[in-house]
Enzyme design. Structure first.
Site: not given
Ligand SMILES: Cc1cn([C@H]2C[C@H](O)[C@@H](COP(=O)(O)O)O2)c(=O)[nH]c1=O
Ligand code: MG
Length: 208
Positions: A20, A22, A155
């Protein structure tokens, strides 16, 4: 025919590792906090050590109602994803992992539903920090359960999607908000700096 079988047998021995972005390679939470304080200095904030939920809004709304549009305005802004600082040791670890015999590494990351900047900026981030070759190994999807692999290092403790039993085993990458969560038997990877990722990969390789 025998040659073909040989190739396919070799291919089966490749360990496919999905990683992953983020919260694993790129510091989403830390960067959000920096930008949040700069953009909305009058609003309350949550120190990283006190973060408790995957989604920021779920915890911020407990401090003050109605923060959602402001929170979104920060991470939906142009440049947010491109400017994410790398997590310590992540890029070197990935490059080294991908050089290990019988190991193939792919980035597997979800763009925002508001995909305008996040999708292109995730590719730009990968190109900048890992190199242009890694664009070929970057999968952007809103559903990671349909992606094939042996391990997913991520994560997010709860990964849901169309497939109930994905091909990969989920290894949870430790983040401030998930460090106290019950992983229900899942393995953890705490960081990229103490070398424990090498033992993890070797363990999975032995099981192929
Ligand atoms: C913390 C958080 C994350 N997001 C969004 C940002 C990314 O597009 C995904 C996470 O992506 P991953 O591939 O699972 O790491 O979620 C969000 O929209 N709001 C949040 O608080
Ligand atoms: Mg992530």
């Amino acid at each position: 025919m025998a040659g073909r079988r040989g190739i396919s047998a070799m291919a089966q021995k490749q360990l496919l590792v999905l990683v992953d972005l983020d919260g694993v390679m790129a510091d989403f939470d830390g960067h959000f906090l920096t930008k949040w304080k700069q953009t909305y200095p009058e609003e309350p904030f949550i120190a990283l050590e006190d973060r408790k939920t995957f989604y920021l809004v779920d915890q911020y709304e407990t401090l003050k109602e109605g923060l959602k549009p402001k929170i979104k305005s920060v991470y939906q802004s142009k440049g947010f994803f491109r400017e994410l600082p790398p997590i310590a040791g992540a890029c070197d670890a990935l490059k080294e992992m991908n050089e290990m015999e019988g190991v193939k590494v792919f980035i597997c990351s979800s763009p925002l539903f508001f995909y305008k900047y996040s999708s292109t900026e995730k590719f730009a981030w990968v190109e900048h920090y890992l190199g242009a070759d890694w664009i070929n190994r970057t999968i952007l999807t809103r559903d990671k359960t349909i992606v094939n692999g042996h391990i997913l290092i991520d994560d997010n403790v709860k990964i849901k999607g169309a497939v109930d039993c994905p091909s990969w085993e989920h290894v949870v990458f430790t983040a401030h908000y998930n460090k106290h969560m019950n992983l229900r038997g899942k393995k953890r990877l705490d960081n990229w700096t103490d070398g424990s990722w090498r033992d993890l990969i070797m363990d999975f390789k032995k099981r192929l």
